[in-house]
Design a protein around this motif. Structure first.
Motif, PDB file in Angstrom:
ATOM      1  N   PHE A  94       8.546 -22.739  10.214  1.00  0.00           N
ATOM      2  CA  PHE A  94       7.830 -22.652   8.941  1.00  0.00           C
ATOM      3  C   PHE A  94       6.324 -22.752   9.153  1.00  0.00           C
ATOM      4  N   GLU A  95       5.889 -23.655  10.043  1.00  0.00           N
ATOM      5  CA  GLU A  95       4.461 -23.812  10.304  1.00  0.00           C
ATOM      6  C   GLU A  95       3.881 -22.554  10.923  1.00  0.00           C
ATOM      7  N   ARG A  96       4.642 -21.928  11.862  1.00  0.00           N
ATOM      8  CA  ARG A  96       4.147 -20.702  12.475  1.00  0.00           C
ATOM      9  C   ARG A  96       4.051 -19.596  11.442  1.00  0.00           C
ATOM     10  N   LYS A  97       5.052 -19.513  10.556  1.00  0.00           N
ATOM     11  CA  LYS A  97       5.058 -18.482   9.523  1.00  0.00           C
ATOM     12  C   LYS A  97       3.898 -18.703   8.557  1.00  0.00           C
ATOM     13  N   SER A  98       3.632 -19.971   8.184  1.00  0.00           N
ATOM     14  CA  SER A  98       2.560 -20.254   7.228  1.00  0.00           C
ATOM     15  C   SER A  98       1.204 -19.945   7.819  1.00  0.00           C
ATOM     16  N   ARG A  99       1.078 -20.096   9.126  1.00  0.00           N
ATOM     17  CA  ARG A  99      -0.212 -19.811   9.760  1.00  0.00           C
ATOM     18  C   ARG A  99      -0.482 -18.321   9.846  1.00  0.00           C
ATOM     19  N   THR A 100       0.576 -17.489   9.808  1.00  0.00           N
ATOM     20  CA  THR A 100       0.401 -16.049   9.980  1.00  0.00           C
ATOM     21  C   THR A 100       0.644 -15.282   8.689  1.00  0.00           C
ATOM     22  N   ILE A 101       0.700 -15.973   7.548  1.00  0.00           N
ATOM     23  CA  ILE A 101       0.969 -15.306   6.284  1.00  0.00           C
ATOM     24  C   ILE A 101      -0.119 -14.286   5.983  1.00  0.00           C
ATOM     25  N   ALA A 102       0.291 -13.116   5.489  1.00  0.00           N
ATOM     26  CA  ALA A 102      -0.665 -12.051   5.182  1.00  0.00           C
ATOM     27  C   ALA A 102      -1.450 -12.414   3.925  1.00  0.00           C
ATOM     28  N   MET A 103      -2.731 -12.077   3.927  1.00  0.00           N
ATOM     29  CA  MET A 103      -3.606 -12.370   2.806  1.00  0.00           C
ATOM     30  C   MET A 103      -4.153 -11.063   2.228  1.00  0.00           C
ATOM     31  N   PRO A 104      -4.315 -10.993   0.907  1.00  0.00           N
ATOM     32  CA  PRO A 104      -4.923  -9.793   0.323  1.00  0.00           C
ATOM     33  C   PRO A 104      -6.390  -9.698   0.705  1.00  0.00           C
ATOM     34  N   SER A 105      -6.902  -8.486   0.757  1.00  0.00           N
ATOM     35  CA  SER A 105      -8.316  -8.284   1.071  1.00  0.00           C
ATOM     36  C   SER A 105      -9.129  -8.232  -0.219  1.00  0.00           C
ATOM     37  N   LEU A 106     -10.412  -8.504  -0.097  1.00  0.00           N
ATOM     38  CA  LEU A 106     -11.293  -8.407  -1.261  1.00  0.00           C
ATOM     39  C   LEU A 106     -11.313  -6.977  -1.801  1.00  0.00           C
ATOM     40  N   ARG A 107     -11.210  -6.007  -0.911  1.00  0.00           N
ATOM     41  CA  ARG A 107     -11.197  -4.601  -1.339  1.00  0.00           C
ATOM     42  C   ARG A 107      -9.992  -4.324  -2.234  1.00  0.00           C
ATOM     43  N   GLN A 108      -8.823  -4.845  -1.835  1.00  0.00           N
ATOM     44  CA  GLN A 108      -7.624  -4.654  -2.643  1.00  0.00           C
ATOM     45  C   GLN A 108      -7.767  -5.336  -4.002  1.00  0.00           C
ATOM     46  N   LEU A 109      -8.337  -6.515  -4.023  1.00  0.00           N
ATOM     47  CA  LEU A 109      -8.530  -7.232  -5.282  1.00  0.00           C
ATOM     48  C   LEU A 109      -9.521  -6.493  -6.182  1.00  0.00           C
ATOM     49  N   ARG A 110     -10.512  -5.870  -5.555  1.00  0.00           N
ATOM     50  CA  ARG A 110     -11.470  -5.084  -6.338  1.00  0.00           C
ATOM     51  C   ARG A 110     -10.772  -3.876  -6.968  1.00  0.00           C
ATOM     52  N   PHE A 111      -9.856  -3.248  -6.229  1.00  0.00           N
ATOM     53  CA  PHE A 111      -9.077  -2.135  -6.780  1.00  0.00           C
ATOM     54  C   PHE A 111      -8.278  -2.604  -7.999  1.00  0.00           C
ATOM     55  N   LEU A 112      -7.667  -3.776  -7.898  1.00  0.00           N
ATOM     56  CA  LEU A 112      -6.851  -4.292  -8.987  1.00  0.00           C
ATOM     57  C   LEU A 112      -7.698  -4.556 -10.228  1.00  0.00           C
ATOM     58  N   CYS A 113      -8.864  -5.154 -10.053  1.00  0.00           N
ATOM     59  CA  CYS A 113      -9.734  -5.438 -11.199  1.00  0.00           C
ATOM     60  C   CYS A 113     -10.216  -4.140 -11.852  1.00  0.00           C
ATOM     61  N   ALA A 114     -10.520  -3.151 -11.036  1.00  0.00           N
ATOM     62  CA  ALA A 114     -10.952  -1.864 -11.589  1.00  0.00           C
ATOM     63  C   ALA A 114      -9.828  -1.213 -12.389  1.00  0.00           C
ATOM     64  N   LEU A 115      -8.607  -1.308 -11.898  1.00  0.00           N
ATOM     65  CA  LEU A 115      -7.475  -0.744 -12.626  1.00  0.00           C
ATOM     66  C   LEU A 115      -7.257  -1.490 -13.942  1.00  0.00           C
ATOM     67  N   ALA A 116      -7.440  -2.806 -13.914  1.00  0.00           N
ATOM     68  CA  ALA A 116      -7.291  -3.589 -15.142  1.00  0.00           C
ATOM     69  C   ALA A 116      -8.356  -3.198 -16.158  1.00  0.00           C
ATOM     70  N   ASP A 117      -9.561  -2.870 -15.679  1.00  0.00           N
ATOM     71  CA  ASP A 117     -10.637  -2.482 -16.591  1.00  0.00           C
ATOM     72  C   ASP A 117     -10.390  -1.099 -17.186  1.00  0.00           C
ATOM     73  N   GLU A 118      -9.932  -0.166 -16.363  1.00  0.00           N
ATOM     74  CA  GLU A 118      -9.831   1.227 -16.785  1.00  0.00           C
ATOM     75  C   GLU A 118      -8.438   1.609 -17.288  1.00  0.00           C
ATOM     76  N   LEU A 119      -7.392   0.928 -16.788  1.00  0.00           N
ATOM     77  CA  LEU A 119      -5.997   1.285 -17.099  1.00  0.00           C
ATOM     78  C   LEU A 119      -5.747   2.771 -16.852  1.00  0.00           C
ATOM     79  N   HIS A 120      -6.398   3.270 -15.782  1.00  0.00           N
ATOM     80  CA  HIS A 120      -6.275   4.681 -15.412  1.00  0.00           C
ATOM     81  C   HIS A 120      -6.648   4.790 -13.940  1.00  0.00           C
TER      82      HIS A 120
END
Length: 318
Positions: free
Chosen positions: A6-32
């Motif tokens: 579990f500790e090894r898995k928690s240390r290597t967990i994938a994290m979202p990138s700021l770029r991906q989060l920016r895409f999500l916020c833009a989609l929420a703003d435009e809904l297109h």
């Protein structure tokens, strides 16, 4: 064993990138997808692929995709809100770093000894505020030993001190030499209209600042012919106190020319007598050799040298 996995898995967990989060916020703003991609300056396929990767990373569906509409899921809305906070924090980091890329920006913790700071720093502050508005200067007034220790430990970034004084490994840049004038009571035998030298003061003892002030040693070095006081009964804690004692006829003292030019004598009824062949103190700016702000300190030294010239000009009788 299970805990280790579990500790090894928690240390290597994938994290979202700021770029991906920016895409999500833009989609929420435009809904297109098309308009969101345009807002992010990427192609629609790039944005769509980035959002799919984000959903895969998080393991949730963030948006319902229809032919003519986009609807955020409840978890998508919550993650969008948190993403906005993360993106704002990232922008703050960029702005913070940007404030430190130019000369004399950001926070700077400066120390100064009491016989320099009050007479030099005010003359420099007005110009600094205009020329470097992003600089936040935090000032500390302490004795030399405390200032140097503060610089060494990182409590202070730099310090205004006077040499000679042992500075060890610290780097220094010379700002100016500071001479002295003799302060005497009105009508004293030495209240004359000509310059004196050390031999004429050999019969007199000086009032000095208390131990710990480097000016005590500097004053005695300035006029080697004068003997140290037999005791510290009348040692003072400030130049203003020394002048008040001189005004009352208790003795004589030396006042640095910087303080004289800054107008310290104006509130005291004493005479100032020029001195010949005295050894000046050397005012310097000191900092750690490992500090990344050498450029700041070199720029600041020029500001203080100019401020000293301004103080001298204002203190010159017209």
């Amino acid at each position: 064993m299970a805990i280790e996995k579990f500790e090894r898995k928690s240390r290597t967990i994938a994290m979202p990138s700021l770029r991906q989060l920016r895409f999500l916020c833009a989609l929420a703003d435009e809904l297109h997808f098309g308009r969101a991609a345009a807002a992010c300056h990427v192609t629609q396929s790039t944005l769509s692929s980035g959002l799919k990767d984000l959903e895969a990373t998080l393991g949730v569906t963030l948006a319902e995709r229809g032919h003519r509409h986009v609807i955020l899921t409840p978890i998508g809305e919550e993650i969008t809100d948190r993403s906005r906070s993360l993106l704002a924090g990232a922008q703050d980091i960029v702005k913070l770093a940007a404030r430190h890329t130019g000369l004399l920006t950001g926070d700077l913790r400066l120390g100064a000894i009491p016989t320099i700071g009050p007479y030099l720093i005010p003359a420099a502050l007005a110009g600094l505020r205009q020329s470097h508005p992003d600089l936040r200067l935090y000032l500390r007034e302490e004795l030399t030993e405390s200032l140097l220790e503060g610089v060494r430990t990182g409590r202070l970034d730099a310090a205004l001190i006077a040499l000679p004084f042992e500075t060890g490994e610290l780097e220094t840049v010379h700002l100016f030499d500071d001479g002295y004038q003799l302060a005497a009571p009105r009508g004293h035998d030495l209240d004359v209209a000509r310059a004196l030298d050390g031999r004429e003061l050999a019969e007199h003892s000086l009032l000095l600042l208390e131990r710990g002030h480097c000016l005590q040693g500097h004053a005695l070095q300035a006029i080697p012919e004068v003997s140290p006081p037999a005791d510290n009964t009348f040692a003072a804690t400030s130049l203003s106190t020394l002048l008040a004692m001189v005004q009352e006829g208790i003795g004589l003292t030396l006042i640095p020319q910087l303080a004289v030019d800054a107008g310290i004598v104006g509130a005291h009824d004493v005479s100032l007598v020029p001195l010949n062949r005295t050894c000046p103190r050397h005012v310097v700016l000191a900092w750690r050799p490992t500090s990344p702000r050498r450029g700041d300190f070199e720029a600041l030294s020029q500001v203080f040298s100019k401020a000293r010239a301004d103080v001298a000009r204002r203190g010159t009788p017209t």
